[in-house]
Every structure is written in C-alpha cells, then in structure tokens.
Design a protein around this motif. Sequence first.
Motif, PDB file in Angstrom:
ATOM      1  N   GLY A  43      40.406  43.613  37.772  1.00  0.00           N
ATOM      2  CA  GLY A  43      40.358  43.629  39.234  1.00  0.00           C
ATOM      3  C   GLY A  43      38.951  43.469  39.790  1.00  0.00           C
ATOM      4  O   GLY A  43      38.742  43.640  40.986  1.00  0.00           O
ATOM      5  N   LYS A  58      42.841  40.137  43.123  1.00  0.00           N
ATOM      6  CA  LYS A  58      43.993  39.237  43.127  1.00  0.00           C
ATOM      7  C   LYS A  58      44.349  38.988  44.591  1.00  0.00           C
ATOM      8  O   LYS A  58      44.727  39.906  45.303  1.00  0.00           O
ATOM      9  CB  LYS A  58      45.160  39.888  42.382  1.00  0.00           C
ATOM     10  CG  LYS A  58      46.332  38.978  42.156  1.00  0.00           C
ATOM     11  CD  LYS A  58      47.390  39.666  41.312  1.00  0.00           C
ATOM     12  CE  LYS A  58      47.569  38.823  40.072  1.00  0.00           C
ATOM     13  NZ  LYS A  58      48.476  39.378  39.107  1.00  0.00           N
ATOM     14  N   ASN A  66      43.502  30.121  43.480  1.00  0.00           N
ATOM     15  CA  ASN A  66      43.202  31.554  43.415  1.00  0.00           C
ATOM     16  C   ASN A  66      43.333  32.051  41.968  1.00  0.00           C
ATOM     17  O   ASN A  66      43.613  33.219  41.725  1.00  0.00           O
ATOM     18  CB  ASN A  66      44.092  32.355  44.362  1.00  0.00           C
ATOM     19  CG  ASN A  66      45.576  32.193  44.069  1.00  0.00           C
ATOM     20  OD1 ASN A  66      45.975  31.434  43.183  1.00  0.00           O
ATOM     21  ND2 ASN A  66      46.407  32.916  44.801  1.00  0.00           N
ATOM     22  N   CYS A 124      41.863  37.897  36.161  1.00  0.00           N
ATOM     23  CA  CYS A 124      40.891  38.975  35.932  1.00  0.00           C
ATOM     24  C   CYS A 124      41.633  40.246  35.515  1.00  0.00           C
ATOM     25  O   CYS A 124      42.419  40.797  36.283  1.00  0.00           O
ATOM     26  CB  CYS A 124      40.076  39.225  37.201  1.00  0.00           C
ATOM     27  SG  CYS A 124      38.817  40.501  36.993  1.00  0.00           S
ATOM     28  N   LYS A 184      42.824  34.160  50.038  1.00  0.00           N
ATOM     29  CA  LYS A 184      41.685  33.545  49.351  1.00  0.00           C
ATOM     30  C   LYS A 184      40.981  32.533  50.250  1.00  0.00           C
ATOM     31  O   LYS A 184      39.760  32.463  50.300  1.00  0.00           O
ATOM     32  CB  LYS A 184      42.149  32.892  48.047  1.00  0.00           C
ATOM     33  CG  LYS A 184      41.020  32.353  47.194  1.00  0.00           C
ATOM     34  CD  LYS A 184      40.735  30.933  47.553  1.00  0.00           C
ATOM     35  CE  LYS A 184      39.616  30.357  46.732  1.00  0.00           C
ATOM     36  NZ  LYS A 184      39.361  28.979  47.086  1.00  0.00           N
ATOM     37  N   ASN A 187      46.400  36.395  47.464  1.00  0.00           N
ATOM     38  CA  ASN A 187      47.311  35.268  47.617  1.00  0.00           C
ATOM     39  C   ASN A 187      46.495  34.116  48.199  1.00  0.00           C
ATOM     40  O   ASN A 187      45.354  34.293  48.631  1.00  0.00           O
ATOM     41  CB  ASN A 187      48.540  35.633  48.458  1.00  0.00           C
ATOM     42  CG  ASN A 187      48.219  35.922  49.909  1.00  0.00           C
ATOM     43  OD1 ASN A 187      47.418  35.238  50.554  1.00  0.00           O
ATOM     44  ND2 ASN A 187      48.850  36.963  50.446  1.00  0.00           N
ATOM     45  N   CYS A 242      37.980  34.077  33.986  1.00  0.00           N
ATOM     46  CA  CYS A 242      37.830  33.386  35.266  1.00  0.00           C
ATOM     47  C   CYS A 242      37.132  32.042  35.090  1.00  0.00           C
ATOM     48  O   CYS A 242      37.510  31.049  35.711  1.00  0.00           O
ATOM     49  CB  CYS A 242      37.072  34.259  36.265  1.00  0.00           C
ATOM     50  SG  CYS A 242      35.441  34.796  35.701  1.00  0.00           S
ATOM     51  N   CYS A 275      41.162  32.567  39.493  1.00  0.00           N
ATOM     52  CA  CYS A 275      40.210  33.532  38.920  1.00  0.00           C
ATOM     53  C   CYS A 275      40.657  34.972  39.159  1.00  0.00           C
ATOM     54  O   CYS A 275      40.580  35.807  38.265  1.00  0.00           O
ATOM     55  CB  CYS A 275      38.793  33.287  39.428  1.00  0.00           C
ATOM     56  SG  CYS A 275      38.584  33.356  41.212  1.00  0.00           S
ATOM     57  N   GLY A 276      41.126  35.269  40.361  1.00  0.00           N
ATOM     58  CA  GLY A 276      41.612  36.622  40.654  1.00  0.00           C
ATOM     59  C   GLY A 276      42.888  36.958  39.905  1.00  0.00           C
ATOM     60  O   GLY A 276      43.121  38.118  39.545  1.00  0.00           O
ATOM     61  N   ASN A 277      43.698  35.944  39.657  1.00  0.00           N
ATOM     62  CA  ASN A 277      44.959  36.178  38.945  1.00  0.00           C
ATOM     63  C   ASN A 277      44.765  36.484  37.468  1.00  0.00           C
ATOM     64  O   ASN A 277      45.600  37.153  36.868  1.00  0.00           O
ATOM     65  CB  ASN A 277      45.895  34.973  39.105  1.00  0.00           C
ATOM     66  CG  ASN A 277      46.444  34.868  40.509  1.00  0.00           C
ATOM     67  OD1 ASN A 277      46.561  35.853  41.219  1.00  0.00           O
ATOM     68  ND2 ASN A 277      46.766  33.656  40.919  1.00  0.00           N
TER      69      ASN A 277
END
Length: 172
Positions: free
Chosen positions: A81, A85, A72, A78, A91, A87, A34, A74-76
Amino acid sequence: FKSRAGGAKKRLIRPPGVNNEREFLNKCIRCGNCMRVCPTNGLQPVIFESSLTGIWTPHLVPEIGYCEYNCNLCGNVCPTGAIPKLNLAQKKEQKLGLAYIDKNICIPWSQNKECIVCEEHCPVPKKAIKTYDEVFEGKKIQKPYVDVSLCVGCGICQNKCPTRPIRAIHVK
C-alpha cells in the motif's frame, strides 16, 4: 535542493497517490513490482537521486517514460500500500507534479517557430497545456503555457518534447 523527510536532496516524482514521502519510504519494500508493470517504463529505481533511505524506491523519470493517464497498475500491484490502490477516476485526479516551460529553450518562445507537441500529447481532457496566438513578423505562432489548475504532472509533455539535450518542458 532542499532536504526533505528521508533525506531526499530534491523532490522526486513519486507514483500516483503517494503524498507523504516519509510514510512512502517506510512502507515501500523495494520489490520492483510497480516498475515491472509500468507500461511506459517511466517508473525507475532511485539510485543517486536520494539518500540511502530512498534507494531502490520508484520515481517517475519523464525522459524515459511518463505516467500513462489511463493506467493504475502500479497501485494495484503494490503489496504494502505504499502506492495506494486507486480506481482509474481517482488516479486521473492525482497530481504527481507540475509542468514548467523554459521559454529560453521552447521552440515557439525562443525561435518563434511552430511546435505544439506538448499540447498535442497532453492527455487531460480539457488540456493542461494550452496555447495562445501571438503574431511575429506577420505570422501567427501558437505559444504554449501550462494551466496549473489542470496539470497532473504525468510527464508526457516532457517525454515527447523535441528539444535536446534538455527538454523545454519539465515536471517538478
């Protein structure tokens, strides 16, 4: 400072979508993905800001960088989880924190001089940083304030604030 789950001494600004500190600490494997993809370099590793349970986990440091409103990543990236994640629309609605203005430092409030850098940079479409006009010695000064219902705590206002060494606006 108050003690929190995981031993954090103060409230850290976690990545978007992280709402449960204990769950985040249990899921985060401290891989740094991230932090590597953060376009503003705002996600930094926790070192002394927490107890040993939080070390090397990511937190947002607005003086270094902010949470880009249209990002977005960082969530994608990781893998566990720990950072959900989301969209882009989801976010943008995530609250990381809340901005506060220190009127003793803020240029319009403390010096009655023009400065609306925080308002100009606010990415929220309806502007979470708003201004109202106040007349001082016959001159109209725009005074900023935070609309708490709109602020997502992205930190760009703190990042761009011109006051030094302490920023007049900060996210908690």
